[in-house]
Design an enzyme around this catalytic site. Sequence first.
Site, PDB file in Angstrom:
ATOM      1  N   LYS A  13       0.827  -1.217   0.000  1.00  0.00           N
ATOM      2  CA  LYS A  13       0.000   0.000   0.000  1.00  0.00           C
ATOM      3  C   LYS A  13       0.859   1.265   0.000  1.00  0.00           C
ATOM      4  CE  LYS A  13      -2.261  -0.885   3.831  1.00  0.00           C
ATOM      5  NZ  LYS A  13      -1.672  -2.173   4.234  1.00  0.00           N
ATOM      6  N   ARG A  88      -9.706   1.370   9.518  1.00  0.00           N
ATOM      7  CA  ARG A  88      -9.238   0.021   9.821  1.00  0.00           C
ATOM      8  C   ARG A  88     -10.348  -0.882  10.347  1.00  0.00           C
ATOM      9  NH1 ARG A  88      -3.418  -0.667  10.895  1.00  0.00           N
ATOM     10  NH2 ARG A  88      -2.492   1.383  10.695  1.00  0.00           N
ATOM     11  N   ARG A 127      12.363  -7.520   5.280  1.00  0.00           N
ATOM     12  CA  ARG A 127      12.450  -6.072   5.053  1.00  0.00           C
ATOM     13  C   ARG A 127      13.415  -5.396   6.023  1.00  0.00           C
ATOM     14  NH1 ARG A 127       6.607  -3.404   4.575  1.00  0.00           N
ATOM     15  NH2 ARG A 127       6.564  -3.550   6.835  1.00  0.00           N
ATOM     16  N   ARG A 160      16.184  -2.982  11.241  1.00  0.00           N
ATOM     17  CA  ARG A 160      14.945  -3.715  10.996  1.00  0.00           C
ATOM     18  C   ARG A 160      13.929  -3.271  12.013  1.00  0.00           C
ATOM     19  NH1 ARG A 160      15.575  -8.551   7.742  1.00  0.00           N
ATOM     20  NH2 ARG A 160      17.773  -8.658   7.244  1.00  0.00           N
ATOM     21  N   ARG A 172      -0.235  -9.639  13.425  1.00  0.00           N
ATOM     22  CA  ARG A 172      -0.776  -8.461  12.721  1.00  0.00           C
ATOM     23  C   ARG A 172      -1.812  -8.899  11.690  1.00  0.00           C
ATOM     24  NH1 ARG A 172       4.568  -5.789  10.663  1.00  0.00           N
ATOM     25  NH2 ARG A 172       3.287  -4.133   9.805  1.00  0.00           N
TER      26      ARG A 172
END
Length: 216
Positions: A13, A88, A127, A160, A172
């Site tokens: 996103k 959300r 990531r 990180r 999550r």
Amino acid sequence: MRLILLGPPGAGKGTQAQRIVEKHGLPQLSTGDMLRAAILAETEVGKRVKAVLDSGKLVSDDIVIAIVSERIDQPDCANGFILDGFPRTLVQADATEAMLAAKGIDLSVVIELRVNDKELVRRVSGRYSCASCGSVYHDTDHKPGVEGVCDKCGSTHFKRRPDDNAETMTQRLEVYYKETSPLIGYYYAKGKLKSVDGMAEMDVVTSQIEAILADL
Ligand SMILES: [Zn+2]
């Protein structure tokens, strides 16, 4: 063009929103940024946010909606905006609809980025970012040109996010499926939902989104 990008953490996103910002000049409204800005500007709502956060509580939906509402009234949102990471929950989605309706405006489209869980976990757990300039890299998908040196600024320090690991990611995702994914049906029922294949290459996803925007 007033749009929402919807999808689980790691769906891309942020990247796609950034591309829409660059191509269409729409402001990207992130609730985190808006809350910080309201506190700094010491607006009425900003003072309430600060008081809530100082007491260690979570900012209520009412306050977040008030902040988004204030932000949308700014001149740079006259031609539209991208809502990023908000709403959300169904309660927030309903409140957003009511808030926009009170201004006599409506969402143009809600774009859902579809990515499967396995891929989300793979993306997020690999990531990392440059500690100096924030450029984002990935263990396998996007390494710096020279191992251990940031392409953009030359720094050799990387970090990180502590929540970018498989275990936290699973939690999550559970929150996403429970609280946020019902929005897919919600906007579908309103005829606002368009879905794109978020598993595709980033540029392909961008083209899919551009085709949707061109159709509006
Ligand atoms: Zn850097």
